[in-house]
Design an enzyme around this catalytic site. Structure first.
Site: not given
Length: 886
Positions: A11, A14-15, A19, A34, A128
């Protein structure tokens, strides 16, 4: 499959992670999973650490505006985190989907901001924050996510900063790259505070800066600092050159100065915290003016002209004042002086230190209590935010907590050495005041009785429960059981279920620790049913957990213990039990696994328990105890370095709050001695055991079972040092002590195995065989025939029979020992030793010599891997003697 999770679909990414949507079949729910990104394998160690940090960071939070973490683990070299699945989209996607009014945008950001504020209150910095890390659920929930860069407040970056950014891989430095790329510094450059860009320490004000960048961008359609590259933006930030917002946005003028303050270059010039920023954003002067006009109209109509603020302060004092008076006789100056005097009168060496710790702890507890009581009153009587029914429930909860505190401080005024020794733990065991703010839990319970007479009778009976609990915590078990029985008798005819459940649980718990296991099982089952019927889910979970212990551990019925443990966990999860309760459940489950020699599982459960205990508070007194348990389990599996780190951390934490001769140190020194002994550092082991024994003798006397346990370890260390006569003396002294606690105690069997080892080494195989056989008979009776711990006396029997010329008879016990070690999860060294013993029995007893050779070689290889050099050399010598060393 990832662990127990069934992956459904990818889905997002990220960095550092990918996920997936996944299904948890155990709890029948959808989760977000994740995993470390496969293309980051070169930096797997660092990335794994970030993901683990993410799990730990969010798990410490409990806030409706923060994504919840359920679980964390590993899949091969990858780390995974199982999180709450939020059906919806990111804040960035929501902003792009269609034009949004400034009020809609502000409402969403305020919710996310309060999530950040909760993180800051828990001691964490997100580091972040950006629109991609805020999730908007289809059900209207707004949650901050992706805490992968979160750190405790005050921690600095390990490197990074502008220099690192300029040296990023590729032909161009990151300072020249688009603002949305991931940099070497931790964070997303376009939203990072100046101090983060410089690689300096980030704190809550750094998140505030990122929040204001994101909100500015959402409201005005552009970022606050001009620049097409990172360098240009950084230069603008350094100069504090904020661009003017475009005209025609409709954003109220009052918002601009608030954002400018949050975007100040210097952290000191920003708001002190997120709460202050959010309060200013929420405060709309026009609404305030309208409210004052309405109030003025009411004043004119009624003619009630008051000195506004003065009146409301007086009204507050009238309605919700006098809270401190509730502490009279519980923790006022006379009670403090009485406790101090009683502690000193015991003559216990650490009495003054214990008083200082206890005094500060109770001061803090009662301060929290008075604050919570005042707040609960004002929420109903002044602000109208809370119903009278909920206020009644909260007041009952607070009154019960104060009753528990009163029972403990009253007991302290009658202190003896035992009470002083348990004093710190007694205060730490008081129920958290925060429980009385858990609206969902309070509403699940039966309301307090409305009839004043019945309510008074309930309070009187519950005072007995509090006294029983205080006596239990102080080690006064017979006295505590008598109080619990009296409380049960008073509670039954009252028909108030929660009280009856509490009385039954305390009674069953004390029956368990006093050794009446059958009665405890029956009482705890009654407590469970009473708690479930009255909605007292905390006591229901505790009762199921204690049933797990009394059946699985005390009565050696592991299947029953496992069932009760699963029920306890499901009740706690369903009731959203606090981290303290869930941690205790896991501690009990880990102890049951350890008794069954399922040490790897015990380690996993204890590790989860530790994380929850830390979530409940870094000063949680259960942390050093759980660390010690974890070290014991790691020691049993040969993970000595990890075990040493944990036991040293346990000692360090205790040293900050306890005097050096406090009895809590003895257990940790015993664990340290076992670890040192298993690493063949016998002199260090002997010193640790001697330290433990000295504390135990001083606190408990020479015949206490804890002294016996320390002597067992000391004997083992001296045996390894070759001091066989001294080892036998300590073993027999330990046996004499342990027999006083029951001739068939598991400790007695363990000592008999140790005595057998010493006698074998002294060249007395017949006496050794008798000792091993007595140990085996006891363990078969108390642990069952399939418990892996039986492998130790079986190995001893198989080892001495060939010395008596009965090698053929050694084959059967040796086979059984190998099989039991193979099914257990203990130190692999023991399995290797058992394989060598079986090889000798087969060779000398007319068995399969080819198999004997294979077993001996397997043993040699296994001992080499575990670093057991002496045992490895013994096997090597045997192989060489038989012409099998190739």
């Amino acid at each position: 499959m990832v662990g127990r999770y069934v992956v459904l679909e990818r889905i997002g990414a990220g960095g550092m992670g990918v996920v997936y949507a996944a299904y948890d079949p155990e709890l029948d729910r959808k989760v977000a999973l994740k995993l470390l990104r496969p293309d980051r394998a070169g930096a797997a160690g660092e990335a794994a650490l970030r993901l683990q940090r993410e799990a730990q960071a969010i798990a410490r939070l409990s806030d409706p505006h923060v994504v919840a973490v359920y679980d964390a683990g590993t899949l091969g070299e990858q780390v995974f985190v199982a999180m709450e699945f939020v059906e919806g989209r990111t804040l960035r996607e929501w902003l792009k989907a269609e034009p949004r009014s400034w009020s809609e945008i502000l409402k969403v950001f305020l919710a996310a901001g309060w999530g950040l504020a909760a993180a800051h209150d828990a001691g964490l910095v997100h580091r972040d924050f950006k629109p991609d890390n805020v999730l908007l659920g289809t059900d209207g929930r707004i949650k901050v996510a992706d805490f992968g860069l979160a750190r405790p407040v005050g921690d600095a970056d390990p490197g990074g900063g502008e220099a690192a950014l300029m040296e990023s891989p590729g032909s161009r430095g990151l300072l020249a790259t688009p603002l949305t790329e991931w940099g070497v510094a931790m964070g997303t450059p376009a939203y990072m505070a100046p101090e983060q860009l410089r690689g300096e320490r980030a704190d809550a004000r750094s998140d505030q800066f990122s929040f204001c960048v994101a909100l500015w961008e959402a409201l005005y359609g552009r970022k606050p600092f001009a620049g097409e590259s990172f360098r240009e933006m950084l230069d603008a930030e350094r100069r504090g050159e904020i661009v003017e917002p475009p005209a025609g946005t409709g954003v109220p003028a009052r918002i601009l100065p608030i954002l400018r303050r949050g975007l100040a270059v210097s952290p000191e010039a920003r708001y002190p915290g997120m709460a202050e920023l959010l309060h200013d954003l929420e405060r709309d002067p026009s609404v305030v003016r309208r409210r004052w006009l309405a109030l003025a109209a009411v004043v004119l109509v009624t003619g009630a002209i008051f000195a506004g603020l003065g009146y409301f302060q007086a009204r507050r004092a009238e309605l919700c004042g006098g809270v401190e008076e509730k502490l009279a006789g519980v923790w006022d100056e006379p009670r403090k002086q009485a406790v101090h005097a009683a502690f000193l009168a015991t003559g216990v060496p650490f009495a003054e230190d214990a008083w200082k710790i206890v005094g500060k702890s109770v001061d803090r507890y009662t301060s929290d209590w008075t604050g919570m009581r005042r707040q609960a009153c004002e929420a109903t009587r002044l602000r109208g935010e809370q119903s009278e029914d909920l206020l009644d429930r909260r007041m009952l909860c607070l009154d019960q907590h104060l009753q528990d505190a009163a029972a403990v401080t009253k007991l302290f005024t009658q202190a003896d050495a035992q009470i002083v020794g348990k004093a710190v733990a007694s205060v730490s065991a008081l129920p958290p005041v925060a429980d009385c703010a858990d609206v969902e839990s309070l509403r699940a319970k039966l309301p307090p009785p409305r009839d004043p007479k019945l309510r008074a009778r309930v309070e009187a009976a519950r005072a007995l429960v509090s006294e029983a609990r205080a006596l239990h915590g102080a080690g006064k078990r017979p006295e505590g059981l008598a109080k619990a029985v009296a409380a049960e008798k008073q509670a039954r005819p009252l028909g108030y279920g929660p009280l009856e459940a509490e009385a039954l649980f305390e009674k069953g718990f004390l029956q368990d620790v006093m050794g009446d296991f059958k009665a405890a099982e029956e009482t705890l089952f009654d407590a469970l049913t009473a708690a479930q019927a009255s909605g007292h889910q905390e006591v229901a979970a505790q009762s199921a957990s204690q049933l797990s212990w009394v059946t699985g551990h005390e009565q050696t019925r592991p299947a029953d213990g496992e069932k009760w443990a699963r029920l306890a966990q499901s009740i706690a999860d369903g009731a959203r039990g606090g981290p303290g309760l869930r941690s205790e459940l896991l501690v009990q489950q880990s102890a049951i696994r350890a008794k069954e020699a399922r040490y790897q599982e015990a380690i996993e459960l204890a590790t989860r328990a530790l994380a929850l205990a830390e979530q409940a508070g870094r000063d949680n007194p259960r942390i050093p105890s759980i660390l010690n348990d974890l070290a014991e389990y790691q020691d049993q599996t040969g993970r000595y370095e990890e075990a040493l780190r944990n036991v040293h951390r346990s000692l360090e934490i205790r040293a900050k709050t306890l005097p050096p001769d406090h009895p809590d140190f003895a257990n940790a020194y015993n664990t340290l001695g076992n670890i040192e002994s298993n690493q063949n550092r016998q002199a260090e082991a002997a010193a640790a055991f001697e330290h433990a024994i000295a504390i135990e003798r001083k606190q408990y006397g020479p015949k206490h079972w804890l002294v016996g346990g320390g002597l067992m370890g000391l004997a083992t260390a001296h045996q390894a040092l070759g001091h066989l006569d001294l080892a036998l003396r300590y073993d027999r002294e330990s046996l004499d002590i342990m027999k006083g606690y029951g001739p068939e105690s598991p400790n007695v069997a363990a000592i008999l195995v140790n005595i057998g080892e010493v006698l074998r080494l002294q060249g007395k195989p017949a006496e050794a065989l008798d000792s091993y056989r007595r140990a085996l008979a006891m363990q078969e009776k108390t642990l069952g025939a399939d418990n892996p711990n039986l492998a130790f006396p079986l190995s001893g029997i198989a080892r001495v029979l060939p010395q008596l010329g009965r090698a053929a008879q050694a084959i059967a016990p040796a086979e059984r020992a190998v099989r039991l070690f193979e099914t257990g999860q203990g130190d692999p060294r023991y399995l290797s030793q058992a394989r060598y013993i079986l090889a000798v029995a087969l060779w000398d007893g007319g068995g399969d010599r080819g198999r004997a050779a294979r077993l001996a070689r397997e043993a040699r290889s296994g001992l080499e891997k575990t670093g057991a050099k002496d045992e490895q050399q013994e096997v090597e010598a045997w192989l060489k003697q038989k012409g099998l060393s190739g």
